[in-house]
Write a protein that holds these residues in place. Structure first.
Motif, short mmCIF file in Angstrom:
data_model
loop_
_atom_site.label_atom_id
_atom_site.label_comp_id
_atom_site.label_asym_id
_atom_site.label_seq_id
_atom_site.Cartn_x
_atom_site.Cartn_y
_atom_site.Cartn_z
N UNK A 80 -43.20 -13.62 -36.09
CA UNK A 80 -43.21 -13.45 -34.65
C UNK A 80 -41.80 -13.17 -34.18
N UNK A 81 -41.64 -12.97 -32.88
CA UNK A 81 -40.30 -12.64 -32.37
C UNK A 81 -39.33 -13.81 -32.47
N UNK A 82 -39.84 -15.02 -32.66
CA UNK A 82 -38.95 -16.15 -32.89
C UNK A 82 -38.06 -15.88 -34.10
N UNK A 83 -38.65 -15.28 -35.13
CA UNK A 83 -37.87 -14.93 -36.32
C UNK A 83 -37.27 -13.53 -36.21
N UNK A 84 -38.03 -12.60 -35.70
CA UNK A 84 -37.63 -11.20 -35.73
C UNK A 84 -36.47 -10.87 -34.81
N UNK A 85 -36.30 -11.61 -33.73
CA UNK A 85 -35.24 -11.27 -32.78
C UNK A 85 -33.86 -11.35 -33.42
#
Length: 319
Positions: A71-76
């Protein structure tokens, strides 16, 4: 000025934010597979054990959508800031600290060395954490994401509306696959649980809205497709607000627009009704032209039946 059409269109990215894959969610995701090509539809935080091919099969399309466990929690922290490079977690303070150290090199050596050592230690800790995160390769689905500055979050709280010319500005649009409540406010407008805030916290560079009414996620995808790939302004897209969803008789259409009626002050159930229909209060739908010339809300196949089967439950739908 006409919008420049981009070959292929943007990537439509849905961050799934619920546990598992409920029936209502599966129907909306299947509908998305019918709206946009599945090679440009990406579901993040895809539930383990769920086969995306089921969506394409139900949608009667050849290929399943793209999926990724991240998710964007990791991807950002792992996406480049721009096409020129640099991750979204890289800091400009590194060069600033170096410049300050150089400009103050003629000051007291002891203070300068202490500041430099502290800065180096902080930067080393930051670099080690960043390196550990970036060392894990992206999944095949997540690797399709563009740089951070080419991604736009669809957010009702955004200041700007999505426009046809945004087709040249964004390579990916982000939607929240969220279950949320809609409620009527004192001024007659509608509010929600605002679970999009969970994505807003990731500080997307770009945000756009689609108007002041709530939309199901598949409806939001449809509106964005109309704006960016068919160059339609939001004001040109036909819509129906707060439609009534009724059980159909033989030969009847999908649904009928809701007739506005005065509400009692103590009425707090905006969805259910004891006469066998649901009022989708506070929601906007695309108004699809019917053979008889009327326009009806466009919904996923099977959604009306699912909603009517849950008349005795709270009306919870995707923001």
């Amino acid at each position: 000025m006409a919008a420049r059409r981009r070959r292929g269109g943007p990537l439509y990215v849905v961050e799934h934010m619920e546990e598992g894959l409920e029936d209502w969610c599966r129907l909306e995701y299947t509908h998305m597979c019918q709206i946009v090509p599945t090679d440009r539809l990406l579901f993040l935080r895809w539930p383990a054990g769920e086969d995306p091919a089921r969506l394409s099969k139900d949608a009667r399309v050849d290929e399943p959508p793209l999926t990724a466990p991240e998710g964007f929690q990791e991807l950002r922290h792992r996406l480049p800031l721009s096409k020129s490079g640099g991750s979204s977690s890289s800091t400009k303070s590194t060069n600033t600290n170096d410049d300050n150290t150089n400009s103050n090199s003629n000051n007291n050596n002891s203070n300068s060395n202490n500041n430099s050592n502290n800065g180096d230690a902080d930067q080393q800790t930051k670099t080690e954490a960043q390196t550990e995160t970036e060392a894990v390769p992206l999944s095949a689905g997540a690797s399709r994401l563009p740089p951070w500055d080419r991604i736009c979050l669809l957010d009702m709280d955004a200041e700007e509306a999505l426009q046809p010319w945004d087709v040249a500005n964004f390579d990916a649009l982000v939607f929240g696959g969220i279950l949320g409540n809609v409620h009527e406010l004192g001024d007659g407008k509608y509010g929600s649980d605002d679970r999009t805030a969970e994505l807003r916290d990731f500080k997307f560079v770009h945000r756009r809205h689609l108007g002041e009414m709530q939309m199901t996620t598949d409806t939001a995808v449809l509106f964005c497709h109309k704006v960016l790939e068919e160059a339609m302004a939001l004001a040109e897209i036909p819509f129906i607000d707060s439609p009534e969803i009724r059980a159909l008789g033989e030969g009847e259409g999908e649904a009928a627009p809701k007739e506005k009626k005065p509400k009692q002050k103590d009425e707090d159930d905006l969805f259910g009704d004891d006469d066998g229909f649901i009022v989708m209060e506070g929601f906007r739908y695309y108004a699809e032209l019917q053979p008889d010339g009327t326009r009806q809300p466009k919904m996923p196949e099977g959604m009306r039946e699912l909603q009517l089967s849950d008349l005795d439950k709270d009306g919870l739908f995707m923001d």
